[in-house]
Design a protein around this motif. Structure first.
Motif, mmCIF file in Angstrom:
data_model
loop_
_atom_site.group_PDB
_atom_site.id
_atom_site.type_symbol
_atom_site.label_atom_id
_atom_site.label_comp_id
_atom_site.label_asym_id
_atom_site.label_seq_id
_atom_site.Cartn_x
_atom_site.Cartn_y
_atom_site.Cartn_z
ATOM 1 N N ALA A 72 -7.476 7.460 0.800
ATOM 2 C CA ALA A 72 -8.071 5.839 1.509
ATOM 3 C C ALA A 72 -8.720 4.981 1.236
ATOM 4 O O ALA A 72 -8.814 4.389 1.187
ATOM 5 C CB ALA A 72 -6.816 5.803 2.693
ATOM 6 N N GLY A 73 -10.052 6.266 0.821
ATOM 7 C CA GLY A 73 -11.265 5.668 0.308
ATOM 8 C C GLY A 73 -12.359 5.330 1.681
ATOM 9 O O GLY A 73 -12.826 4.898 1.693
ATOM 10 N N VAL A 74 -11.409 6.003 2.458
ATOM 11 C CA VAL A 74 -12.489 5.618 4.392
ATOM 12 C C VAL A 74 -13.344 6.671 3.886
ATOM 13 O O VAL A 74 -13.118 7.591 3.772
ATOM 14 C CB VAL A 74 -11.296 5.507 5.584
ATOM 15 N N ARG A 75 -14.119 6.075 4.561
ATOM 16 C CA ARG A 75 -15.732 7.168 3.996
ATOM 17 C C ARG A 75 -16.432 7.084 5.324
ATOM 18 O O ARG A 75 -16.558 5.747 6.055
ATOM 19 C CB ARG A 75 -16.326 7.386 3.090
ATOM 20 N N ALA A 76 -17.319 7.707 5.407
ATOM 21 C CA ALA A 76 -17.737 7.726 6.924
ATOM 22 C C ALA A 76 -19.059 6.731 6.755
ATOM 23 O O ALA A 76 -20.115 7.245 5.718
ATOM 24 C CB ALA A 76 -18.572 9.134 7.414
ATOM 25 N N VAL A 77 -19.513 5.915 7.006
ATOM 26 C CA VAL A 77 -20.684 4.802 6.851
ATOM 27 C C VAL A 77 -21.335 4.797 8.087
ATOM 28 O O VAL A 77 -22.711 3.898 8.245
ATOM 29 C CB VAL A 77 -20.270 3.463 6.746
ATOM 30 N N ALA A 78 -21.272 5.620 9.314
ATOM 31 C CA ALA A 78 -21.978 5.285 10.472
ATOM 32 C C ALA A 78 -22.038 6.894 11.037
ATOM 33 O O ALA A 78 -20.986 7.018 10.594
ATOM 34 C CB ALA A 78 -21.809 3.950 11.062
ATOM 35 N N GLY A 79 -23.349 6.766 12.047
ATOM 36 C CA GLY A 79 -23.085 8.394 12.575
ATOM 37 C C GLY A 79 -23.653 8.084 14.515
ATOM 38 O O GLY A 79 -23.681 6.703 14.868
ATOM 39 N N ARG B 252 0.769 -1.127 0.317
ATOM 40 C CA ARG B 252 0.047 -0.208 -0.220
ATOM 41 C C ARG B 252 0.291 1.144 0.120
ATOM 42 O O ARG B 252 0.447 1.963 -1.150
ATOM 43 C CB ARG B 252 -0.458 0.207 1.044
ATOM 44 N N HIS B 253 1.882 1.341 0.601
ATOM 45 C CA HIS B 253 3.211 2.512 0.742
ATOM 46 C C HIS B 253 3.639 2.500 -0.328
ATOM 47 O O HIS B 253 3.779 3.517 -1.307
ATOM 48 C CB HIS B 253 3.741 2.528 1.959
ATOM 49 N N ALA B 254 3.794 1.077 -0.938
ATOM 50 C CA ALA B 254 4.640 1.246 -2.729
ATOM 51 C C ALA B 254 3.517 1.696 -3.206
ATOM 52 O O ALA B 254 4.394 2.586 -4.689
ATOM 53 C CB ALA B 254 5.341 -0.099 -2.537
ATOM 54 N N ASP B 255 1.878 1.874 -3.166
ATOM 55 C CA ASP B 255 1.209 2.195 -4.153
ATOM 56 C C ASP B 255 1.124 3.812 -4.200
ATOM 57 O O ASP B 255 0.287 4.319 -4.467
ATOM 58 C CB ASP B 255 -0.156 1.298 -3.966
ATOM 59 N N GLY B 256 1.299 4.924 -2.751
ATOM 60 C CA GLY B 256 1.167 5.514 -2.648
ATOM 61 C C GLY B 256 0.728 6.147 -1.672
ATOM 62 O O GLY B 256 -0.113 7.140 -1.082
ATOM 63 N N PHE B 257 0.006 4.851 -0.835
ATOM 64 C CA PHE B 257 -0.950 5.144 0.528
ATOM 65 C C PHE B 257 -0.601 6.560 1.461
ATOM 66 O O PHE B 257 1.173 6.328 1.610
ATOM 67 C CB PHE B 257 -1.183 3.807 0.976
ATOM 68 N N ASP B 258 -0.932 7.232 1.973
ATOM 69 C CA ASP B 258 -0.506 8.440 2.768
ATOM 70 C C ASP B 258 -1.318 8.370 4.199
ATOM 71 O O ASP B 258 -2.912 8.487 4.089
ATOM 72 C CB ASP B 258 -0.686 10.300 1.957
#
Length: 327
Positions: A210-217, A197-203
């Motif tokens: 990274a695609g993390v989104r709010a799916v609950a609240g 993931r880091h090699a692919d550019g993960f920050d």
């Protein structure tokens, strides 16, 4: 963040699925720590606090930040150091020369998820500044109580291999943590995934990237916590929890056993786990599954047991094996 009281309360089944989805979202940023993610969700359901223990570099901070992002909660990180003062955590009164009056300036504790990084590196008086916040969900400054946001959970971290210049948490404060979760070094396959993931550019600083989104609240947490309170606990299971706690108090390897508060914590975490798993009742297996994380920080080894290399987890495993399981 929106006030949860202003949002419609979703059905319990919808809240359960949303919280299960949280684990999937966090996995987009954190690899190989599924048990810790589940433990944090259980703590949120039970309105409890968590002690995270692991060597540096196993994603403790990233885990908390990712969880907050997936749940649409605010989070604040405080680096605990020897010179940190209680007011640096809770907030303090500040004099305004323009109005000639004192006003309260909120500290970082006014958040949903407080990451207390290396909590054992700050002196006891600063550690104690969190006690009221953890127990009462408020802080008192100049005699005036000020409520904290809801939900409010402390996620404190400790390094298990470095003790120089640290101040171990007293038993009374350890007992305020619902769970103590250990974050191991991930297995080889997961570590390869991390590097890829880091090699692919993960920050790590860009969770949205990274695609993390709010799916609950907060509304899902409120509905879930209410539903957890309806989970049935049979008298035999209540007796089993009590018997486990009492067995620790007579263990020859322990100088301090589990208190009644610890037994209550085990009941709360077991109910949250049962509800998250989709059951309307607590089974003895639920209690056994949460016993280690809920009790390991509430017991103290005798010096002679420590010299022999005995661990608290090993003692708790022995207790679980010795106490009869109700049918």
């Amino acid at each position: 963040m929106t006030d949860p009281t202003d949002l419609p309360v979703p059905p319990a089944d919808e809240a359960r699925q949303a919280l299960r989805d949280v684990r999937t979202e966090v996995a987009k940023a954190v690899v190989g720590q599924d048990a810790a993610v589940t433990g944090l969700v259980i703590a949120l359901l039970a309105r409890g606090h968590v002690l995270l223990e692991g060597v540096p570099g196993v994603a403790k901070t990233l885990l908390v930040r990712s969880l907050a992002a997936a749940l649409d909660l605010t989070t604040t990180r405080v680096q605990f150091t020897p010179d940190l003062m209680p007011g640096d955590v809770t907030g303090s009164l500040v004099y305004d020369s323009r109005t000639a009056e004192f006003s309260f300036r909120e500290g970082p504790v006014f958040t949903n998820l407080l990451l207390a990084d290396e909590i054992n590196r700050t002196p006891p008086k600063t550690q104690a500044s969190l006690l009221e916040a953890m127990q009462e969900r408020q802080v008192s400054v100049d005699g005036q109580p000020r409520p904290l946001p809801d939900p409010f959970v402390v996620c404190a971290t400790q390094n298990p291999v470095e003790y120089e210049g640290t101040y171990p948490l007293p038993e009374a404060q350890l007992d305020r943590f619902l769970l103590k979760l250990t974050l191991p070094v991930p297995p080889r396959e997961d570590e390869v995934t991390v590097l890829q993931r880091h090699a692919d550019g993960f920050d790590p600083g860009d969770l949205a990237g990274a695609g993390v989104r709010a799916v609950a609240g907060p509304q899902h947490l409120a509905a879930a916590s209410a539903a957890v309170g309806t989970v049935h606990v049979a008298p035999e299971v209540l007796g089993y929890v009590v018997d486990l706690a009492r067995a620790t108090r007579v263990s020859p390897s322990l100088s301090l056993g589990v208190s009644p508060r610890g037994a209550t914590a085990l009941l709360a975490s077991s109910r949250a786990w049962a509800w998250l798993a989709g059951r309307a009742y607590v089974s003895p297996d639920d209690v056994k599954a949460l016993a280690g994380a809920t009790l390991r920080h509430r017991v103290s080894l005798r010096p002679e047991a420590e010299l022999e290399g005995v661990t608290t987890d090993a003692v708790l495993d022995g207790v679980l094996a010795s106490v009869p399981v109700p049918r």
